[in-house]
Scaffold this motif. Sequence first.
Motif, PDB file in Angstrom:
ATOM      1  N   PHE A  22     -10.369   3.178  -7.781  1.00 45.24           N
ATOM      2  CA  PHE A  22     -10.142   2.701  -9.417  1.00 45.24           C
ATOM      3  C   PHE A  22     -10.666   1.378  -9.411  1.00 45.24           C
ATOM      4  CE2 PHE A  22      -6.399   5.560  -8.418  1.00 45.24           C
ATOM      5  CZ  PHE A  22      -6.814   6.907  -9.347  1.00 45.24           C
ATOM      6  N   ASP A  23     -11.271   1.475 -10.656  1.00 43.79           N
ATOM      7  CA  ASP A  23     -11.970   0.154 -10.965  1.00 43.79           C
ATOM      8  C   ASP A  23     -11.054  -0.593 -12.209  1.00 43.79           C
ATOM      9  OD1 ASP A  23     -13.914  -2.127 -11.199  1.00 43.79           O
ATOM     10  OD2 ASP A  23     -14.822  -0.821 -12.594  1.00 43.79           O
ATOM     11  N   LEU A  24      -9.661  -0.896 -11.573  1.00 46.05           N
ATOM     12  CA  LEU A  24      -8.798  -1.455 -12.391  1.00 46.05           C
ATOM     13  C   LEU A  24      -7.791  -2.264 -11.865  1.00 46.05           C
ATOM     14  CD1 LEU A  24      -6.497   1.220 -14.326  1.00 46.05           C
ATOM     15  CD2 LEU A  24      -5.502  -0.363 -12.631  1.00 46.05           C
ATOM     16  N   VAL A  25      -7.471  -3.211 -12.376  1.00 44.23           N
ATOM     17  CA  VAL A  25      -6.318  -4.234 -11.705  1.00 44.23           C
ATOM     18  C   VAL A  25      -5.308  -4.655 -12.633  1.00 44.23           C
ATOM     19  CG1 VAL A  25      -6.427  -6.803 -10.684  1.00 44.23           C
ATOM     20  CG2 VAL A  25      -8.613  -5.653 -10.916  1.00 44.23           C
ATOM     21  N   PRO A  26      -3.947  -4.424 -12.002  1.00 45.86           N
ATOM     22  CA  PRO A  26      -2.845  -4.543 -12.725  1.00 45.86           C
ATOM     23  C   PRO A  26      -2.627  -6.055 -12.367  1.00 45.86           C
ATOM     24  CG  PRO A  26      -2.673  -2.917 -11.066  1.00 45.86           C
ATOM     25  CD  PRO A  26      -3.839  -3.661 -10.861  1.00 45.86           C
ATOM     26  N   VAL A  27      -2.271  -6.645 -13.802  1.00 45.59           N
ATOM     27  CA  VAL A  27      -1.913  -8.113 -13.741  1.00 45.59           C
ATOM     28  C   VAL A  27      -0.365  -8.254 -14.227  1.00 45.59           C
ATOM     29  CG1 VAL A  27      -2.997  -8.515 -16.011  1.00 45.59           C
ATOM     30  CG2 VAL A  27      -2.383 -10.505 -14.361  1.00 45.59           C
ATOM     31  N   PHE A  28       0.209  -9.263 -13.784  1.00 47.97           N
ATOM     32  CA  PHE A  28       1.709  -9.307 -14.115  1.00 47.97           C
ATOM     33  C   PHE A  28       1.907 -10.233 -15.313  1.00 47.97           C
ATOM     34  CE2 PHE A  28       6.089 -10.797 -13.368  1.00 47.97           C
ATOM     35  CZ  PHE A  28       6.857  -9.678 -13.367  1.00 47.97           C
ATOM     36  N   GLN A  29       2.301  -9.960 -16.442  1.00 45.62           N
ATOM     37  CA  GLN A  29       2.344 -10.749 -17.495  1.00 45.62           C
ATOM     38  C   GLN A  29       3.642 -10.479 -18.350  1.00 45.62           C
ATOM     39  OE1 GLN A  29      -1.876 -11.560 -19.126  1.00 45.62           O
ATOM     40  NE2 GLN A  29      -0.837 -10.980 -21.039  1.00 45.62           N
TER      41      GLN A  29
ATOM     42  N   VAL B  36       0.662  -1.363   0.062  1.00 46.78           N
ATOM     43  CA  VAL B  36      -0.032  -0.059   0.011  1.00 46.78           C
ATOM     44  C   VAL B  36       0.904   1.180   0.094  1.00 46.78           C
ATOM     45  CG1 VAL B  36      -1.815   1.249   1.431  1.00 46.78           C
ATOM     46  CG2 VAL B  36      -2.000  -1.339   0.874  1.00 46.78           C
ATOM     47  N   LEU B  37       1.774   1.341   0.878  1.00 48.20           N
ATOM     48  CA  LEU B  37       2.794   2.359   0.859  1.00 48.20           C
ATOM     49  C   LEU B  37       4.304   2.228   0.449  1.00 48.20           C
ATOM     50  CD1 LEU B  37       1.881   3.968   4.317  1.00 48.20           C
ATOM     51  CD2 LEU B  37       1.038   4.709   2.145  1.00 48.20           C
ATOM     52  N   ARG B  38       4.473   2.311  -0.984  1.00 50.96           N
ATOM     53  CA  ARG B  38       3.536   2.676  -1.950  1.00 50.96           C
ATOM     54  C   ARG B  38       3.463   1.896  -3.353  1.00 50.96           C
ATOM     55  NH1 ARG B  38       6.367   8.315  -1.475  1.00 50.96           N
ATOM     56  NH2 ARG B  38       8.221   6.995  -1.339  1.00 50.96           N
ATOM     57  N   ALA B  39       4.311   0.806  -3.448  1.00 45.16           N
ATOM     58  CA  ALA B  39       4.381   0.407  -4.600  1.00 45.16           C
ATOM     59  C   ALA B  39       3.277  -0.158  -5.671  1.00 45.16           C
ATOM     60  CB  ALA B  39       5.308  -0.899  -4.732  1.00 45.16           C
ATOM     61  N   THR B  40       2.498  -0.841  -4.919  1.00 43.86           N
ATOM     62  CA  THR B  40       1.212  -1.307  -5.657  1.00 43.86           C
ATOM     63  C   THR B  40       0.121  -0.075  -5.962  1.00 43.86           C
ATOM     64  OG1 THR B  40       0.084  -2.195  -3.714  1.00 43.86           O
ATOM     65  CG2 THR B  40       1.122  -3.673  -5.083  1.00 43.86           C
ATOM     66  N   SER B  41       0.136   1.036  -4.791  1.00 46.74           N
ATOM     67  CA  SER B  41      -0.653   1.967  -5.039  1.00 46.74           C
ATOM     68  C   SER B  41      -0.126   2.975  -6.420  1.00 46.74           C
ATOM     69  CB  SER B  41      -0.729   3.057  -3.596  1.00 46.74           C
ATOM     70  OG  SER B  41      -1.328   2.157  -2.705  1.00 46.74           O
TER      71      SER B  41
ATOM     72  N   ALA C 161      -0.475   4.725 -11.881  1.00 47.43           N
ATOM     73  CA  ALA C 161       0.115   4.870 -13.326  1.00 47.43           C
ATOM     74  C   ALA C 161      -0.602   4.573 -14.454  1.00 47.43           C
ATOM     75  CB  ALA C 161       1.354   4.109 -13.389  1.00 47.43           C
ATOM     76  N   LEU C 162      -1.087   3.051 -14.006  1.00 43.81           N
ATOM     77  CA  LEU C 162      -1.926   2.410 -15.219  1.00 43.81           C
ATOM     78  C   LEU C 162      -3.118   3.217 -15.512  1.00 43.81           C
ATOM     79  CD1 LEU C 162      -1.434  -1.458 -14.694  1.00 43.81           C
ATOM     80  CD2 LEU C 162      -0.429   0.121 -16.393  1.00 43.81           C
ATOM     81  N   ALA C 163      -3.866   3.767 -14.231  1.00 45.16           N
ATOM     82  CA  ALA C 163      -5.231   4.182 -14.246  1.00 45.16           C
ATOM     83  C   ALA C 163      -5.019   5.612 -15.085  1.00 45.16           C
ATOM     84  CB  ALA C 163      -5.745   4.641 -12.861  1.00 45.16           C
ATOM     85  N   HIS C 164      -3.766   6.168 -15.281  1.00 50.29           N
ATOM     86  CA  HIS C 164      -3.470   7.572 -15.748  1.00 50.29           C
ATOM     87  C   HIS C 164      -3.045   7.374 -17.225  1.00 50.29           C
ATOM     88  CE1 HIS C 164      -4.502   9.078 -11.862  1.00 50.29           C
ATOM     89  NE2 HIS C 164      -4.903  10.022 -12.600  1.00 50.29           N
ATOM     90  N   GLY C 165      -2.874   6.189 -17.603  1.00 46.73           N
ATOM     91  CA  GLY C 165      -2.692   6.032 -19.032  1.00 46.73           C
ATOM     92  C   GLY C 165      -1.404   5.328 -19.458  1.00 46.73           C
ATOM     93  N   CYS C 166      -0.384   5.326 -18.569  1.00 45.83           N
ATOM     94  CA  CYS C 166       0.764   4.389 -18.557  1.00 45.83           C
ATOM     95  C   CYS C 166       0.472   3.126 -19.429  1.00 45.83           C
ATOM     96  CB  CYS C 166       1.499   4.045 -17.241  1.00 45.83           C
ATOM     97  SG  CYS C 166       2.589   5.176 -16.686  1.00 45.83           S
ATOM     98  N   SER C 167       1.514   2.658 -20.345  1.00 46.90           N
ATOM     99  CA  SER C 167       1.089   1.476 -21.007  1.00 46.90           C
ATOM    100  C   SER C 167       1.496   0.254 -20.164  1.00 46.90           C
ATOM    101  CB  SER C 167       1.810   1.508 -22.278  1.00 46.90           C
ATOM    102  OG  SER C 167       3.306   1.525 -22.171  1.00 46.90           O
TER     103      SER C 167
ATOM    104  N   THR D 292       0.609  11.081 -12.275  1.00 47.25           N
ATOM    105  CA  THR D 292      -1.037  11.161 -12.913  1.00 47.25           C
ATOM    106  C   THR D 292      -0.774  12.297 -13.977  1.00 47.25           C
ATOM    107  OG1 THR D 292      -0.777  12.968 -11.271  1.00 47.25           O
ATOM    108  CG2 THR D 292      -1.914  10.968 -10.421  1.00 47.25           C
ATOM    109  N   GLY D 293       0.255  12.548 -14.452  1.00 45.54           N
ATOM    110  CA  GLY D 293       0.406  13.635 -15.439  1.00 45.54           C
ATOM    111  C   GLY D 293       0.265  13.143 -16.770  1.00 45.54           C
ATOM    112  N   SER D 294       0.152  14.069 -17.829  1.00 49.83           N
ATOM    113  CA  SER D 294      -0.338  13.579 -19.193  1.00 49.83           C
ATOM    114  C   SER D 294       1.271  13.001 -19.724  1.00 49.83           C
ATOM    115  CB  SER D 294      -0.727  14.698 -20.153  1.00 49.83           C
ATOM    116  OG  SER D 294       0.258  15.857 -20.094  1.00 49.83           O
ATOM    117  N   GLU D 295       2.226  13.190 -19.286  1.00 48.72           N
ATOM    118  CA  GLU D 295       3.507  12.886 -19.668  1.00 48.72           C
ATOM    119  C   GLU D 295       3.812  11.254 -19.531  1.00 48.72           C
ATOM    120  OE1 GLU D 295       3.216  15.175 -17.252  1.00 48.72           O
ATOM    121  OE2 GLU D 295       4.500  14.633 -15.761  1.00 48.72           O
TER     122      GLU D 295
END
Lengths: 235, 235
Positions: B221-228, B27-32, B37-43, B86-89
């Motif tokens: 967030f309604d989003l789940v990161p999966v390791f692949q 929680v503090l802080r890697a998975t948060s 990052a994924l919620a803000h558009g990171c690929s 969280t930024g557009s960059e």
Amino acid sequence: MFVDVIASVNEARSDDFIHKTVIVVDVLRATSTIVTALAHGCSAVVPVETVHQAKQLQEPGDLLGGERYCKKIAGFDYGNSPFEYTGSECSGRRVILTTTNGTRAIQKSQKASRVLAGSMLNAEACAKTAFALNRDIAILCAGTQDDFCLEDGLCAGLLLHHLERLGERTGMNDLGLAMKLAFESASGQIEQILLACASGKKLIKLAQKDDVLYCAQMNRFDLVPVFQDQRMIVF
Amino acid sequence: MFVDVIASVNEARSDDFIHKTVIVVDVLRATSTIVTALAHGCSAVVPVETVHQAKQLQEPGDLLGGERYCKKIAGFDYGNSPFEYTGSECSGRRVILTTTNGTRAIQKSQKASRVLAGSMLNAEACAKTAFALNRDIAILCAGTQDDFCLEDGLCAGLLLHHLERLGERTGMNDLGLAMKLAFESASGQIEQILLACASGKKLIKLAQKDDVLYCAQMNRFDLVPVFQDQRMIVF
């Protein structure tokens, strides 16, 4: 005063106990049984690790008690059920007790300033004694086979609950904070929860549900076992 | 469905994860941060263990992120604060992220059937995804320096709370039972409790209190990161 809660014997580092008061907790059932035996007049309980050690230490008049895999050891007077230590035949006699996790936890705590035995049955008295000793405290949950046990964790939470009522400020580690929170949720339903945890289920299977219900009683005894000269006696 | 909660990376045994869904929680802080990052558009977020690995993996357009002792690494684009992602960059770019405990937890989980990233921010979505995968679950609390962390434990409790609402019967180990109870006590005061635990206090000292408050938000967030393929992407 700072309180560390340690999840299992496996997690304990002997050197961390120097200058501290250690409260060893093995609710199902070693510390509950030690409290019960002393409350019913046993002169001392000698915790040992092996069956061989128990037999070697036995002197005339001593009783042999203990369990392996929750069952009485062949040739011993008693098992590890607290009910076996409530009769008049225990009064004034020494019990040599060998249990798996509780005894290992006591042995691991030898470098502490004092080692007390805590259980649901004597939590408030134990907290008062530890508080009066005025040192940092480690609550060592014995656990089972090196794993955390819920009943020991909740007892740590109960001890913290009483310690906080005694002192204005009690700092604690994160596991302590978690156990205090867990106890606050559980306090109205300790019996049901102890019946539902891993050790509780195991004892139910072995037809020892009454032991679980007995050990779930909070603050029944105003008595604190302390480890001194290799034996547990009343503080 | 049975759920094991594991107190820290130190307690994790890789072979126990075979055929299971592992939810890594830091929680503090890697998975948060990964969720944010994924919620803000990171690929994708590529978790790696060392600074050297991060630099070696970097390709044109990639961002380097990470921390050591809660501080940004020299020469990196970002630290481990979710606000930096969280930024557009960040949008459409890959982040190579090196953190101490979270990354080790992900690496340790490789034998699992699936590895998901859980945090307070996405707990409900994560529970739903894990439930739908219909396998036993291990919730691996990353912890700090091999010790249990309250914030990860409470997040495990929140995940169990949601899992129980999805299925009629969810069995769990004793630490899971304890964390569910702790979460039930804490649910109305998660922010205050996270500010009072060891990691929270450390981040306050480093003037990162806002990170703690941000990471304490439940189900944002309604989003789940999966390791692949060695990276975290949206499930």
